[in-house]
Write a protein that holds these residues in place. Structure first.
Motif: not given
Length: 680
Positions: A243, A246, A249-251, A253-254, A257, A324, A428-430
């Protein structure tokens, strides 16, 4: 931060170090760094002179650690900078020096034993941090068995509070209530240049990090027959650093959590219910209701824990992928039904404009009057599109910082050769390109990807056609999600650190005359034997799949149940010579449930080649393996229906088709061969 959460793990009745004493080291069972640690303590603490290990070097003068200036208005002394440790430093500390092969129920006593060896028992200062205040304290003793320090207020009194009424008297009263015992993970060791407290600062950091990022309040109740480090610590530690770097994927990770918060909340409720039952001896109706409530909570917790384990395990995270949810909303057609042609060019020569008008924009070439809008970058053009719009991208090198989200049926067309029309993603980005439109066409473009987590192109819904494109992937390649469709023709894809093309269950993928090369794997087919997943429909014709690090094509599938006949034995039986095709390749198409004979293997054997060149033999192997998996899934599905008492299924229900066409593909110089199967 540290007021309530961290105390939960060590309030659950863990055994203290007094239960094992000096018998702890022999109890490890196997030789290791903890064995004989008392005698070898100077060696453990010194390591090599040039080592960056978190066990430092006391034979060198001065500290080996950095310092951090605390934020805020109060002039606190500097503290040791220990939160920047590398993955391998934490990994080594937990595996070799702290936890070794302990069980979850032994974590606290192993940690206490470690602290006794490296933590200075008194004489050091620290900043005590909570969500409400920070205050300077001095440590006068350490209670290793409870992982707490006995403190007193440091001099001079330094305190910074987020509540204006929180003063010296409040701090003293709070310390008295806590009997001056503070959890170690709430302390940040004050910097000392001598190096005397390096190990103390690192030991406190390891405890703090463990209870913040690794330990779960329910770990102790998990099955205790397995090594806790291998089962829980390592995967959670890897996820934490993935994480940070990077790689996730940010989704996702969310989601992780969010799942963790839900599980912790439900577990607290479950403990309250269980405690209320254990404190009551009656057999009342209220207690029976509590039992039912407790069972429901337990089921929910177990379900969430399984989801967490899938995300924590890097292999399962890769195998199952991240479904996703795409929040892209299609705009639909414009109110008046007008369709606009968007022209993208940073600068334009008059000769290019004349050619563009002649070939694309004049009524004679397109058959109707056009409304045209001009943009200087593709991101703005795509953002302005409605259903049915066309984007014409003129030659140039376009650098975008964002995601190309295509939610409507739109056509993106490069005006010229792909190498002359380059769209490069920076930052940076998914994702780079996300497609959810019903019918999207992308042609004559070169896409260059940097620093993404997910693929260069993700097809979430609808159909996307990719023609005459070049895709330079520096992270991962194309992903076709469940229920989505990709048609890729005459294109070149290379450089993916994962699979060049990932095909999900229930998707449709047609690959015609493409080059897929210099990726970790060429094509990854995810085919799960589960009633919720349809088998992917795949067509591969005349592709050149070469120079990939692993296999040209990999099939991911679960281990077959023992009550279903192993169709893979097909290839070990006598082979029947197939009909010869002009190009020496095989094609396996259109298996249907109603066409399957009692012995499926005879049908599959027809497609085993008598002779095949090294370049084309992968066609037969892929087709047969996918066909066998298709047959097996139908057998399982039929059996489930039979168990439910359904003897004559509806044709639509049972005619789930596995369409596979594997023709004329060439496989060259792939590191592990043309085709492999990953069984989990």
């Amino acid at each position: 931060m540290a007021e309530s959460g961290p105390e939960l793990p060590w309030s659950a009745g863990l055994a203290g170090p007094q239960d094992c004493g000096q018998g702890l080291l022999p109890a490890l069972g196997t030789p290791g760094p903890k064995e004989g640690a008392e005698e070898a303590k100077p060696d453990v603490l010194q390591e090599d002179d040039d080592s960056c290990s978190d066990y430092g070097s006391r034979d060198k003068p001065g500290t080996a650690l950095g310092r951090t200036v605390p934020d805020g208005n109060v002039l606190f002394p500097d503290i040791f900078h220990t939160d920047n440790l590398l993955f391998y430093e934490r990994f080594q500390a937990y595996q070799d020096y702290i936890l070794a092969d302990c069980k979850a129920s032994e974590v606290k006593e192993f940690t206490a034993e470690y602290l006794e060896k490296v933590l200075e028992p008194c004489g050091w200062q620290a900043v005590w941090r909570t969500n409400v205040f920070e205050v300077l304290v001095e440590v006068v003793d350490v209670e290793y068995s409870t992982l707490k320090a006995v403190v007193q207020l440091g001099g001079p009194f330094l305190c910074e509070s987020r509540v204006s009424t929180f003063n010296l008297e409040c701090i003293q009263e709070l310390l008295e209530l806590k009997e001056y015992r503070i959890p170690l993970q709430e302390l940040w060791v004050v910097y000392d240049e001598s190096g005397e407290f390096d190990q103390t600062a690192l030991a406190v950091e390891h405890v703090r990090f463990f209870y913040k990022h690794i330990w779960r309040t329910w770990d102790e109740e998990e099955e205790d027959d397995f090594d806790y480090f291998v089962r829980c610590v390592e995967p959670r530690l890897r996820l934490h650093y993935d994480i940070l770097e990077h790689r996730v994927p940010s989704g996702l990770v969310a989601d992780y959590h969010n799942l963790l918060s839900q599980c912790e909340e439900l577990y607290r409720k479950f403990l309250n219910v269980r405690n209320s039952l254990s404190s009551s001896d009656s057999d009342s109706e209220v207690e029976n209701v509590s039992v039912v409530e407790g069972l429901k909570l337990y089921e929910k917790i177990e379900h969430l824990k399984q989801k967490l384990k899938v995300i924590e395990n890097p292999l399962l995270r890769y195998v199952f992928g991240y479904q996703k949810y795409s929040g892209l909303q299609a705009k639909g057609p414009r109110p008046m039904g007008i369709k606009i042609t968007h022209v993208v060019s940073s600068t334009m020569m008059s000769s290019l404009l004349r050619s563009l008008i002649r070939d694309k924009l004049c009524p004679e070439s397109c058959g109707e009057e056009l409304e045209i809008q001009f943009h200087n970058n593709p991101l703005a053009a795509v953002g302005a599109c409605y259903e049915g719009d066309t984007v014409i991208i003129c030659p140039g090198h376009y650098v975008i910082d964002g995601v190309l989200c295509i939610a409507d049926s739109v056509e993106l067309e490069g005006y010229g050769l792909p190498d002359d029309i380059v769209i490069e993603k920076q930052g940076e980005g998914d994702n780079f390109v996300e497609c959810t439109g019903a019918n999207i066409r992308i042609s004559n473009l070169k896409l260059v990807q940097h620093d993404a987590v997910e693929g260069i192109l993700n097809v979430h819904h609808g159909k996307t056609t990719l023609e005459n494109c070049v895709l330079q992937c520096e992270t991962t390649g194309i992903t076709i999600r469940t229920s989505a469709e990709l048609l890729m023709k005459n294109s070149d894809l290379y450089g993916a650190k994962g699979a060049g093309v990932e095909i999900y269950p229930g998707s449709t993928c047609s690959l015609l005359d493409n080059g897929i090369h210099h990726c970790k794997e060429g094509i990854l087919i995810k085919n799960f034997l589960d009633e919720h997943y349809d088998i992917p429909k795949i067509t591969m014709v005349n592709n050149m799949i070469h120079n990939n690090e692993g296999y040209g094509v990999v099939l991911v599938r679960p281990a077959m149940p023992s009550d279903v006949k192993d169709a893979s034995s097909v290839r070990t039986k006598g082979k029947t010579e197939p009909p010869q095709a002009g190009d020496g390749t095989a094609c396996l198409e259109g298996f249907r449930q109603e066409e399957l004979p009692e012995c499926v293997t005879d049908e599959l054997e027809l497609y085993e080649p008598a002779e095949a060149s090294e370049q084309t033999e992968g066609n037969y192997e892929i087709a047969n393996e996918l066909g066998a998996t298709s047959v097996k899934k139908r057998q399982m599905h039929k059996k489930r229906l039979s168990e439910l008492g359904i003897t004559e299924a509806d044709d639509n229900l049972m005619s789930q088709e596995m369409f596979v066409s594997i023709v004329g593909n060439q496989f060259k110089w792939n590191g592990k061969g043309s085709f492999g199967t990953f069984v989990f």
